[in-house]
Design a protein around this motif. Sequence first.
Motif, PDB file in Angstrom:
ATOM      1  N   TYR A 130       0.876  -1.198   0.040  1.00  0.00           N
ATOM      2  CA  TYR A 130       0.254  -0.069   0.114  1.00  0.00           C
ATOM      3  C   TYR A 130       0.820   1.203   0.002  1.00  0.00           C
ATOM      4  O   TYR A 130       0.623   2.289  -0.714  1.00  0.00           O
TER       5      TYR A 130
ATOM      6  N   HIS B  33       0.914   4.632  -2.445  1.00  0.00           N
ATOM      7  CA  HIS B  33       0.441   5.960  -2.023  1.00  0.00           C
ATOM      8  C   HIS B  33       1.680   6.568  -2.380  1.00  0.00           C
ATOM      9  O   HIS B  33       1.478   8.021  -2.865  1.00  0.00           O
TER      10      HIS B  33
ATOM     11  N   GLU C 113      -5.234   4.145   0.737  1.00  0.00           N
ATOM     12  CA  GLU C 113      -5.506   4.676   1.953  1.00  0.00           C
ATOM     13  C   GLU C 113      -6.190   3.679   2.728  1.00  0.00           C
ATOM     14  O   GLU C 113      -6.334   3.426   4.094  1.00  0.00           O
TER      15      GLU C 113
ATOM     16  N   LEU D  21      -3.755   1.467   4.153  1.00  0.00           N
ATOM     17  CA  LEU D  21      -3.095   2.060   5.141  1.00  0.00           C
ATOM     18  C   LEU D  21      -3.859   2.184   6.424  1.00  0.00           C
ATOM     19  O   LEU D  21      -3.246   2.747   7.364  1.00  0.00           O
ATOM     20  N   GLY D  22      -5.126   2.099   6.241  1.00  0.00           N
ATOM     21  CA  GLY D  22      -6.040   2.433   7.406  1.00  0.00           C
ATOM     22  C   GLY D  22      -6.454   3.833   7.698  1.00  0.00           C
ATOM     23  O   GLY D  22      -6.461   4.261   8.620  1.00  0.00           O
ATOM     24  N   HIS D  23      -6.641   4.417   6.804  1.00  0.00           N
ATOM     25  CA  HIS D  23      -7.195   5.786   6.731  1.00  0.00           C
ATOM     26  C   HIS D  23      -8.511   6.167   6.130  1.00  0.00           C
ATOM     27  O   HIS D  23      -8.504   6.357   4.987  1.00  0.00           O
TER      28      HIS D  23
ATOM     29  N   GLU E 214     -10.816   8.498   6.714  1.00  0.00           N
ATOM     30  CA  GLU E 214     -11.017   9.818   6.275  1.00  0.00           C
ATOM     31  C   GLU E 214     -10.746   9.961   5.000  1.00  0.00           C
ATOM     32  O   GLU E 214     -11.401  10.691   4.032  1.00  0.00           O
ATOM     33  N   LYS E 215      -9.349   9.807   4.736  1.00  0.00           N
ATOM     34  CA  LYS E 215      -8.830  10.019   3.363  1.00  0.00           C
ATOM     35  C   LYS E 215      -9.385   9.168   2.285  1.00  0.00           C
ATOM     36  O   LYS E 215      -9.462   9.546   1.126  1.00  0.00           O
TER      37      LYS E 215
END
Length: 327
Positions: free
Chosen positions: A277, A281, A306, A309-311, A313-314
């Motif tokens: 990931y 990115h 994202e 990567l565990g984001h 919101e993004k």
Amino acid sequence: MAANCEIAGGEMKKFCARHSTGRTRCSGSTSHPTRHPVIEKYLLTEPTSTASREVFHALAAWLLALLWIAAGIVFLARRNGQRSRTWLGIALDEDANKVAAETEGWPVGVRLAGLAALADPQGHTESSLLLSGRDPSVSDYLESEWLWTLTEDERDFLLRVSPLDWLAGPVCNEVLDRNDTGELLHRIFRNRLLLVPLDRRGDAYRMHGLLREALEAEFERVDPAGVRAVHQKASVWFETAGDADRAVRHAVAAEDFARAGRLVTEHTPSLHTNGNYATVHRWIESLPREQVVASVALCLCAALAELGLGHPEKLTVWIRLGEHAAE
């Protein structure tokens, strides 16, 4: 090399002569004499036989290198107003470790970094620790001590492959339209010691980071179009060879963002499946923002990165941007 050994030997003899008498204060209250019969025998008296002289010069050069490393560490410690807690890279303070990594342990590089840190008018700053081959002090030293030994063809070759971080005959032949670069690489490594082998067979090499930066800066100055052409050809070669990461990086460096975007969208599914990931990115971040937000496929690639990567919101932002691009 012989000349450098002669110089190193002479410098060590001068150093030992200066410190061969008197007493010096070490840690604690005990004084220890610096005069030592072994040092006098092997460093102050140069051997007469050829074999012994070679050993003498090698030892002198090695000890001189250690002195240069120690000097650089002392400069860094003095800049921070503290004594160096240890010596020669063992449990050093954070600053010295950064410099050691940046210079790859090159003694002269450590010393140049220490001098640059002392000359920094702002004192302790992050930028003062960053030593680059683009710095005039570094590039001038490399030119006067390393590159002058090269033939015109060897120097031009290294200059024109400096955009590459992985050097092998096939890719160098491709970007330079030659058919002899494999042997040329091996000859430069064997005779000049300017390259670092990446395998036991000697098929692939890399330049020292500072040397590569210095040559790349010169290449960009004298032939910017040539630099882009090398990146362009390298991207094509690495794509064919199955190295997607280098293919993308060279396409971005060549400012061929259309090609880079195509490579990103083609290779993101497999990289996401394999858990790469961060690579996806990084690819997205290297592309122009306007190009990414205008492409549904690239927005999806960014969303997948994202997600991995565990984001969350993004992830939501990229999904919405993708929907907007599809309208």
